[in-house]
Motif scaffolding. Sequence first.
Motif, short mmCIF file in Angstrom:
data_model
loop_
_atom_site.label_atom_id
_atom_site.label_comp_id
_atom_site.label_asym_id
_atom_site.label_seq_id
_atom_site.Cartn_x
_atom_site.Cartn_y
_atom_site.Cartn_z
N ASP A 31 0.86 -1.19 0.00
CA ASP A 31 0.00 0.00 0.00
C ASP A 31 0.89 1.24 0.00
O ASP A 31 1.75 1.41 0.86
CB ASP A 31 -0.88 -0.04 1.25
N ARG A 32 0.71 2.09 -0.98
CA ARG A 32 1.58 3.27 -1.11
C ARG A 32 1.52 4.17 0.11
O ARG A 32 2.45 4.90 0.38
CB ARG A 32 1.20 4.07 -2.35
N ASN A 33 0.43 4.13 0.84
CA ASN A 33 0.29 4.98 2.02
C ASN A 33 0.84 4.33 3.29
O ASN A 33 0.93 4.99 4.32
CB ASN A 33 -1.19 5.35 2.23
N PHE A 34 1.18 3.07 3.22
CA PHE A 34 1.61 2.33 4.41
C PHE A 34 2.73 3.05 5.17
O PHE A 34 2.67 3.21 6.37
CB PHE A 34 2.07 0.92 4.00
N TRP A 35 3.76 3.50 4.48
CA TRP A 35 4.90 4.14 5.15
C TRP A 35 4.67 5.62 5.41
O TRP A 35 5.48 6.26 6.05
CB TRP A 35 6.18 3.91 4.35
N TYR A 36 3.55 6.16 4.93
CA TYR A 36 3.22 7.56 5.21
C TYR A 36 2.24 7.69 6.37
O TYR A 36 1.99 8.78 6.84
CB TYR A 36 2.65 8.24 3.95
N ARG A 37 1.70 6.57 6.80
CA ARG A 37 0.76 6.58 7.93
C ARG A 37 1.51 6.95 9.21
O ARG A 37 2.73 6.83 9.30
CB ARG A 37 0.19 5.18 8.17
N ASP A 38 0.75 7.36 10.23
CA ASP A 38 1.34 7.49 11.55
C ASP A 38 1.78 6.09 11.97
O ASP A 38 1.11 5.10 11.67
CB ASP A 38 0.31 8.04 12.55
N ARG A 39 2.92 6.01 12.64
CA ARG A 39 3.48 4.70 13.01
C ARG A 39 3.46 4.53 14.52
O ARG A 39 3.90 5.39 15.26
CB ARG A 39 4.93 4.57 12.51
N TRP A 40 2.97 3.37 14.92
CA TRP A 40 2.96 3.02 16.34
C TRP A 40 3.14 1.52 16.47
O TRP A 40 2.85 0.77 15.53
CB TRP A 40 1.67 3.49 17.01
N VAL A 41 3.64 1.12 17.60
CA VAL A 41 3.81 -0.30 17.89
C VAL A 41 3.24 -0.61 19.26
O VAL A 41 3.32 0.19 20.18
CB VAL A 41 5.28 -0.76 17.81
N ASP A 42 2.65 -1.78 19.36
CA ASP A 42 2.22 -2.35 20.63
C ASP A 42 3.29 -3.35 21.00
O ASP A 42 3.47 -4.35 20.29
CB ASP A 42 0.90 -3.11 20.46
N ILE A 43 4.04 -3.05 22.06
CA ILE A 43 5.13 -3.96 22.43
C ILE A 43 5.04 -4.36 23.90
O ILE A 43 4.45 -3.66 24.72
CB ILE A 43 6.52 -3.37 22.11
N ARG A 44 5.64 -5.49 24.16
CA ARG A 44 5.69 -6.07 25.50
C ARG A 44 7.11 -6.57 25.72
O ARG A 44 7.75 -7.06 24.79
CB ARG A 44 4.70 -7.23 25.57
N ARG A 45 7.58 -6.45 26.92
CA ARG A 45 8.91 -6.95 27.27
C ARG A 45 8.74 -8.27 27.99
O ARG A 45 8.09 -8.34 29.05
CB ARG A 45 9.64 -5.92 28.14
N ALA A 46 9.30 -9.35 27.45
CA ALA A 46 9.11 -10.69 27.99
C ALA A 46 9.56 -10.80 29.44
O ALA A 46 8.86 -11.36 30.28
CB ALA A 46 9.84 -11.72 27.13
N GLN A 47 10.74 -10.28 29.77
CA GLN A 47 11.32 -10.48 31.09
C GLN A 47 10.62 -9.69 32.19
O GLN A 47 10.61 -10.11 33.34
CB GLN A 47 12.81 -10.10 31.09
N THR A 48 10.05 -8.55 31.87
CA THR A 48 9.46 -7.69 32.89
C THR A 48 7.94 -7.63 32.83
O THR A 48 7.31 -7.17 33.78
CB THR A 48 10.00 -6.24 32.77
N GLY A 49 7.36 -8.04 31.70
CA GLY A 49 5.92 -7.94 31.52
C GLY A 49 5.44 -6.54 31.18
O GLY A 49 4.24 -6.33 31.00
N GLU A 50 6.36 -5.58 31.08
CA GLU A 50 5.97 -4.21 30.73
C GLU A 50 5.31 -4.23 29.36
O GLU A 50 5.73 -4.98 28.48
CB GLU A 50 7.19 -3.31 30.65
N ARG A 51 4.33 -3.36 29.20
CA ARG A 51 3.65 -3.27 27.92
C ARG A 51 3.41 -1.81 27.60
O ARG A 51 3.11 -1.01 28.48
CB ARG A 51 2.33 -4.03 27.98
N ALA A 52 3.55 -1.46 26.34
CA ALA A 52 3.34 -0.08 25.94
C ALA A 52 2.85 -0.02 24.50
O ALA A 52 3.21 -0.86 23.67
CB ALA A 52 4.62 0.73 26.07
N ARG A 53 2.03 0.97 24.22
CA ARG A 53 1.66 1.31 22.85
C ARG A 53 2.33 2.66 22.62
O ARG A 53 2.01 3.64 23.27
CB ARG A 53 0.17 1.43 22.69
#
Length: 186
Positions: A31-53
Amino acid sequence: MNRREFLTKGLGFVAVGAAGILLPDLAAASDRNFWYRDRWVDIRRAQTGERARISFFQNGQYIPDAYQQLCYMMRDVVDRGRTSSIDFGVFNLMYGIQGWARDAGVVNPIITINSGYRTQAHNSNLEGAAKNSLHVKGMAADLSVRGLNPDQVGQMAKYYRIGGVGFYDSFTHVDTGRVRQWRGGY
């Protein structure tokens, strides 16, 4: 429903890669717009259980505070939480993989970071770790994605041709070094 129907319709995947690994529809990734979109990630840290968007790119600009948050999530949790600058390409690759999975219908494809930045001391104590590991340079992550197996994640990462992709039993290694691939143990 037969196996083929289940795999192509039930999981929202339509393309089969060279290794027989199912990939999301390439239309989402191209999708030509894919890299022009706002970018965010939902991530979690395995060792600590921390999670952030973390939204790290908006209106065509990277967000410095978000970058710092992402670097913190990628810190060396084994060696006293030491942090380092992480190559933006790693975060863009995570966005690409996660965004592609979302566009393909994977529900809540949270990225779990198993290993991000590693200090030289930590890396030296790991059995099988490369002496010149890109983890030490802030250019690599070992991760998994909810709803995808490691081969699917690796095939998505390979599609972007950003760097190295290591296929392991329970995670996928991605980096922003030279383009290459390998299959590891564990």
